[in-house]
Design a protein around this motif. Structure first.
Motif, mmCIF file in Angstrom:
data_model
loop_
_atom_site.group_PDB
_atom_site.id
_atom_site.type_symbol
_atom_site.label_atom_id
_atom_site.label_comp_id
_atom_site.label_asym_id
_atom_site.label_seq_id
_atom_site.Cartn_x
_atom_site.Cartn_y
_atom_site.Cartn_z
ATOM 1 N N PRO A 130 0.939 -1.162 -0.302
ATOM 2 C CA PRO A 130 -0.384 0.101 -0.223
ATOM 3 C C PRO A 130 0.653 1.819 -0.221
ATOM 4 N N VAL A 131 0.154 1.741 -1.014
ATOM 5 C CA VAL A 131 1.162 3.865 -0.458
ATOM 6 C C VAL A 131 0.772 4.498 0.458
ATOM 7 N N VAL A 132 -0.537 4.578 0.198
ATOM 8 C CA VAL A 132 -0.505 5.306 1.552
ATOM 9 C C VAL A 132 -2.669 5.097 2.018
ATOM 10 N N PRO A 133 -2.461 5.262 4.141
ATOM 11 C CA PRO A 133 -3.156 4.973 4.739
ATOM 12 C C PRO A 133 -4.771 5.494 3.643
ATOM 13 N N GLY A 134 -5.597 4.614 3.625
ATOM 14 C CA GLY A 134 -7.150 5.095 3.266
ATOM 15 C C GLY A 134 -7.234 4.578 1.726
ATOM 16 N N SER A 135 -6.411 4.613 0.968
ATOM 17 C CA SER A 135 -6.843 4.171 -0.605
ATOM 18 C C SER A 135 -6.315 2.536 -0.692
ATOM 19 N N SER A 136 -6.531 2.144 -1.410
ATOM 20 C CA SER A 136 -6.490 0.744 -2.434
ATOM 21 C C SER A 136 -5.623 0.698 -3.332
ATOM 22 N N ALA A 137 -4.367 1.946 -3.634
ATOM 23 C CA ALA A 137 -3.479 1.947 -4.743
ATOM 24 C C ALA A 137 -2.910 1.609 -3.810
ATOM 25 N N THR A 138 -1.664 1.042 -4.527
ATOM 26 C CA THR A 138 -0.602 -0.184 -4.171
ATOM 27 C C THR A 138 0.448 0.792 -5.112
ATOM 28 N N ALA A 139 1.736 0.043 -4.463
ATOM 29 C CA ALA A 139 2.801 0.041 -5.180
ATOM 30 C C ALA A 139 4.067 -0.847 -5.135
ATOM 31 N N THR A 140 5.442 -1.162 -6.318
ATOM 32 C CA THR A 140 6.471 -2.157 -6.213
ATOM 33 C C THR A 140 7.497 -1.647 -5.954
ATOM 34 N N ASN A 141 7.837 -2.597 -4.294
ATOM 35 C CA ASN A 141 8.831 -2.136 -3.668
ATOM 36 C C ASN A 141 10.112 -3.504 -4.037
ATOM 37 N N LYS A 142 9.824 -5.040 -4.570
ATOM 38 C CA LYS A 142 10.573 -5.834 -4.690
ATOM 39 C C LYS A 142 10.182 -6.553 -6.361
ATOM 40 N N ILE A 143 10.651 -6.810 -6.894
ATOM 41 C CA ILE A 143 11.012 -7.331 -8.145
ATOM 42 C C ILE A 143 11.859 -8.820 -8.441
ATOM 43 N N THR A 144 11.060 -10.171 -8.299
ATOM 44 C CA THR A 144 12.031 -11.456 -8.653
ATOM 45 C C THR A 144 12.403 -11.619 -9.967
ATOM 46 N N ILE A 145 13.758 -11.646 -11.116
ATOM 47 C CA ILE A 145 13.393 -11.881 -11.891
ATOM 48 C C ILE A 145 14.309 -13.983 -12.495
ATOM 49 N N ILE A 146 13.884 -14.776 -12.953
ATOM 50 C CA ILE A 146 14.425 -15.372 -12.768
ATOM 51 C C ILE A 146 14.352 -16.442 -14.845
ATOM 52 N N TYR A 149 18.845 -22.770 -19.933
ATOM 53 C CA TYR A 149 18.751 -22.339 -21.443
ATOM 54 C C TYR A 149 19.791 -23.996 -22.018
ATOM 55 N N GLN A 150 20.006 -24.977 -22.629
ATOM 56 C CA GLN A 150 20.652 -25.595 -23.359
ATOM 57 C C GLN A 150 21.919 -25.438 -22.877
ATOM 58 N N ASP A 151 23.019 -24.410 -23.112
ATOM 59 C CA ASP A 151 24.605 -24.894 -22.762
ATOM 60 C C ASP A 151 24.700 -23.342 -23.309
ATOM 61 N N CYS A 152 24.022 -22.545 -22.814
ATOM 62 C CA CYS A 152 23.899 -20.690 -23.558
ATOM 63 C C CYS A 152 23.856 -20.599 -21.905
ATOM 64 N N THR A 153 23.185 -21.034 -20.608
ATOM 65 C CA THR A 153 23.314 -20.428 -19.375
ATOM 66 C C THR A 153 23.168 -21.244 -18.190
ATOM 67 N N ASP A 154 23.212 -20.705 -17.189
ATOM 68 C CA ASP A 154 22.774 -21.886 -15.900
ATOM 69 C C ASP A 154 21.326 -20.744 -15.419
ATOM 70 N N GLN A 155 20.490 -21.051 -14.789
ATOM 71 C CA GLN A 155 20.271 -20.714 -13.862
ATOM 72 C C GLN A 155 20.457 -19.196 -13.553
ATOM 73 N N LYS A 156 19.879 -17.878 -13.586
ATOM 74 C CA LYS A 156 20.616 -16.584 -12.886
ATOM 75 C C LYS A 156 19.189 -16.186 -12.304
ATOM 76 N N VAL A 157 18.833 -15.786 -11.497
ATOM 77 C CA VAL A 157 18.725 -14.742 -10.356
ATOM 78 C C VAL A 157 18.745 -13.545 -10.292
ATOM 79 N N TYR A 158 17.565 -12.878 -10.213
ATOM 80 C CA TYR A 158 17.705 -11.538 -10.097
ATOM 81 C C TYR A 158 16.686 -11.249 -9.340
ATOM 82 N N GLN A 159 17.298 -9.735 -8.115
ATOM 83 C CA GLN A 159 16.300 -9.652 -6.934
ATOM 84 C C GLN A 159 16.207 -7.606 -6.726
#
Length: 322
Positions: A88-104, A108-118
């Motif tokens: 939640p961004v502000v009390p009393g409002s249903s609006a939210t905003a992003t504070n965390k992103i996880t990318i996996i 893929y074949q011999d191109c790369t092992d699994q990589k995680v970005y956070q």
């Protein structure tokens, strides 16, 4: 050949040589496939973006504003997973905003092992969680992170799946933009159908009504709003002026900026909307679709009280004549 006493026997150049391709370069793979099949159809790319309170642009260019508090999957296919966490961004409002992103980035074949970005608020690392900055062997990495602005703006380029990801921080919150080939973006199982970029937000999570956002009355926030969020001093007119300083075209990004200012009073959301539009211009494959305008059927934005006042005047005139 006679003058130089060349032999008539021996290897000769093929009139139809095979196209060599890099298996860890999506563009190269698709080019070789087209060559073998005799077709010259270039791959189709899709765009998805998330910013602000939060505003979502799906792969289908539908524009939505959602609550989606907590952790939600933006993308979840056989090649890439992206999850965002909204608060939640502000009390009393249903609006939210992003504070965390996880990318996996899945192996893929011999191109790369699994990589995680956070990334979390105030921590946008220039490396994956394992400390590396790239995936794959050789001088030309099939996956790499590029730090554009330290701690504020990162780019990830995954050549092996033809995908580019932008992650930014404005104020206390994060934004995300992705371009990915359609054939890979749509490679998922039925159990993976909850993907905001693919199917949009569930109707129960929508703040807008078919793309139209209800503006807060004169941008007033509850008196008990937290000290980390300034009390909004914006009116519809002052928010419009502020957003117009950054966004000249009055498209959906402009009106989302106005909504965010009236909802939060935080001017950082102006920069978030502006950079989101810049990301569209950098990544979206079709220029004619960069701008989404209100009331065009694919998502839009009600201009707030001015529109209702105008409609009211029209109704009064009609009643007077009747």
């Amino acid at each position: 050949m006679s003058q130089r006493n060349c032999s008539k026997d021996g290897p000769t150049s093929s009139t139809n040589p095979e196209v060599t391709h890099d298996p860890c370069n999506y563009s190269s793979r698709t080019g070789a496939r087209e060559h073998r099949g005799g077709e010259q159809t270039p791959p189709v790319y899709l765009f998805c973006g998330l910013f602000g309170d939060p505003h979502l642009r799906t792969f289908k260019d539908h524009f939505q504003t959602c609550k989606v508090e907590g952790a939600w999957p933006l993308i979840d296919n056989n090649y890439l997973s992206v999850q965002v966490t909204n608060v939640p961004v502000v009390p009393g409002s249903s609006a939210t905003a992003t504070n965390k992103i996880t990318i996996i980035f899945k192996s893929y074949q011999d191109c790369t092992d699994q990589k995680v970005y956070q990334a979390v608020t105030d921590d946008l690392p220039a490396a994956f969680v394992d400390g590396t900055t790239s995936g794959g062997d050789g001088d030309t990495k099939s996956l790499r992170i590029v730090e554009k602005v330290s701690g504020k703006y990162m780019e990830m380029h995954a050549r092996y799946i033809g995908t580019t990801v932008f992650v930014r921080q404005h104020g206390r919150y994060l934004t995300l933009a992705i371009r990915m080939p359609e054939e890979l973006a749509m490679a998922y199982e039925e159990s993976q159908d909850l993907q905001l970029c693919v199917n949009g937000c569930p109707s129960s999570e929508r703040i807008d009504d078919s793309g139209h956002l209800p503006l807060p009355v004169m941008g007033q926030l509850p008196s008990h709003a937290g000290t980390t969020q300034p009390r909004s001093v914006y009116t519809l007119e002052s928010a419009t002026t502020k957003c117009h300083e950054k966004i000249l075209v009055k498209d959906i990004y402009f009106y989302s900026c106005v909504f965010d200012l009236l909802t939060t009073g935080d001017a950082n959301f102006t920069a978030a909307a502006h950079s989101a539009l810049q990301d569209v211009e950098a990544l979206h494959p079709r220029k004619e679709r960069w701008h989404i305008f209100p009331n065009n059927g694919t998502g839009g934005f009600v201009k707030g009280s001015k529109l209702f006042v105008s409609l009211g005047l029209v109704c009064l005139i009609l009643v007077a004549f009747l």
